[in-house]
Design an enzyme around this catalytic site. Structure first.
Site, mmCIF file in Angstrom:
data_model
loop_
_atom_site.group_PDB
_atom_site.id
_atom_site.type_symbol
_atom_site.label_atom_id
_atom_site.label_comp_id
_atom_site.label_asym_id
_atom_site.label_seq_id
_atom_site.Cartn_x
_atom_site.Cartn_y
_atom_site.Cartn_z
ATOM 1 N N ILE A 12 0.828 -1.206 0.000
ATOM 2 C CA ILE A 12 0.000 0.000 0.000
ATOM 3 C C ILE A 12 0.867 1.262 0.000
ATOM 4 C CG2 ILE A 12 -1.813 1.291 1.223
ATOM 5 C CD1 ILE A 12 -2.777 -1.298 -0.217
ATOM 6 N N SER A 120 -4.072 3.470 6.796
ATOM 7 C CA SER A 120 -4.547 2.764 5.601
ATOM 8 C C SER A 120 -4.975 1.344 5.953
ATOM 9 C CB SER A 120 -3.458 2.739 4.524
ATOM 10 O OG SER A 120 -2.449 1.816 4.877
ATOM 11 N N CYS A 150 -9.935 -2.137 2.164
ATOM 12 C CA CYS A 150 -10.247 -2.176 0.731
ATOM 13 C C CYS A 150 -11.632 -2.773 0.509
ATOM 14 C CB CYS A 150 -9.188 -2.977 -0.023
ATOM 15 S SG CYS A 150 -8.851 -4.612 0.650
ATOM 16 N N THR A 209 -13.351 -11.429 8.150
ATOM 17 C CA THR A 209 -13.160 -10.039 7.741
ATOM 18 C C THR A 209 -14.146 -9.173 8.508
ATOM 19 O OG1 THR A 209 -13.347 -8.419 5.956
ATOM 20 C CG2 THR A 209 -14.675 -10.389 5.723
#
Length: 333
Positions: A12, A120, A150, A209
């Protein structure tokens, strides 16, 4: 122009730097990575197995990394509080090590002269922003923010459009996700879940997740209405979200296509894409959208129960949103 420091020159970190150079909207002035020396940075930035050669110039000169003529100060500090961001002129810092993801840990960058920090990754306690979804709620009193994950960046714009138009009663998300650096090339020990340590190139690996639950943080009306899981699959990049949800208002699949297309061409242009082509994952490698709705892949059981499919370049699309978030934050200074 926003002057940016990047902490962690991994996937990233390097791609945010690429996105910054390509966009011309922000200027990277400093990079910190204790594990990668200057000459290695040149090599890693220049050559990329997934995204190809950097189409520009990159070299080491006078102890700096020079990209397209822009000289970038290099630090090699392990402790973020020791990085002299201020001296290098970096006002905003992208925290892309994946290690300093809490307010307290990411806050160490402020000690070195940074004004704001963008994590991030998802954060346990930093406010999360997803461009096109809740970025308008950002206000300049916030020093540390998260750009979420993401997958949240892929799911949230789609969920927003569906919820705004038809109402989501509840939903389950599955992301079929490309491999990432945390996985093992061959079977090995894994810290948390045993199967996370199985060979990435050999297996489809069910994984957890937090991306779907995180949508509830950026769209409060959906809090508690979405959850999800991942399958890690042996592809290097590009992932796909499958959102299966119950709708409040009945809708024909054509109605859904119409509203998503309108959003993709209107308020969410550049963030949400729309395609009716017979695409596959490789077609999105290097795509800068957060999410591209695959109109031909979705299905409806009835007017209230649908499965919607959306693609994302989990590296490059996300990195572009990190840049966009910084530009948005700077506009509020």
């Amino acid at each position: 122009m926003v002057k940016v420091g990047v902490n962690g020159f991994g996937r990233i970190g390097r791609l945010v730097t690429r996105a910054a150079v390509l966009s011309g909207k922000v200027q990277v002035v400093a990079i910190n990575d204790p594990f990668i020396d200057l000459n290695y940075m040149v090599y890693m930035f220049k050559y990329d197995s997934t995204h190809g050669h950097f189409k520009g110039t990159v070299k080491a000169e006078n102890g700096k990394l020079v990209i397209n003529g822009n000289a970038i100060t290099i630090f090699q500090e392990r402790d973020p509080s020791n990085i002299k961001w201020g001296d290098a002129g970096a006002e905003y810092v992208v925290e892309s090590t994946g290690v300093f993801t809490t307010m307290e840990k990411a806050g160490a960058h402020l000690k070195g002269g940074a004004k704001r920090v963008i994590i991030s990754a998802p954060s346990a306690d930093a406010p999360m922003f997803v461009m096109g979804v809740n970025h308008e709620k950002y206000d300049k009193s916030l020093k540390i923010v998260s750009n979420a994950s993401c997958t949240t960046n892929c799911l949230a714009p789609l969920a927003k459009v569906i919820h705004d138009n038809f109402g989501i009663v509840e939903g389950l998300m599955t992301t079929v996700h490309a491999i990432t650096a945390t996985q093992k090339t061959v079977d090995g020990p894994s810290g948390k879940l045993w199967r996370d340590g199985r060979g990435a190139a050999q297996n489809i690996i069910p994984a957890s997740t937090g991306a779907a639950k995180a949508v509830g943080k950026v769209i409060p009306e959906l809090n508690g209405k979405l959850t999800g899981m991942a399958f890690r699959v042996p592809t290097p990049n590009v992932s796909v979200v499958d959102l299966t949800c119950r709708l409040e208002k009945p809708a024909k699949y054509d109605d859904i296509k119409r509203v998503v297309k309108a959003a993709a061409e209107g308020p969410l242009k550049g963030i949400l894409g729309y395609t009716e082509d017979q695409v596959v994952s490789c077609d999105f490698n290097g795509d800068s959208h957060s999410s591209t709705f695959d109109a031909g892949a979705g299905i409806a059981l009835n007017d209230n129960f649908v499965k919607l499919v959306s693609w994302y370049d989990n590296e490059f699309g996300y990195s572009n949103r990190v840049v966009d978030l910084m530009v948005h934050m700077a506009s509020k200074e």
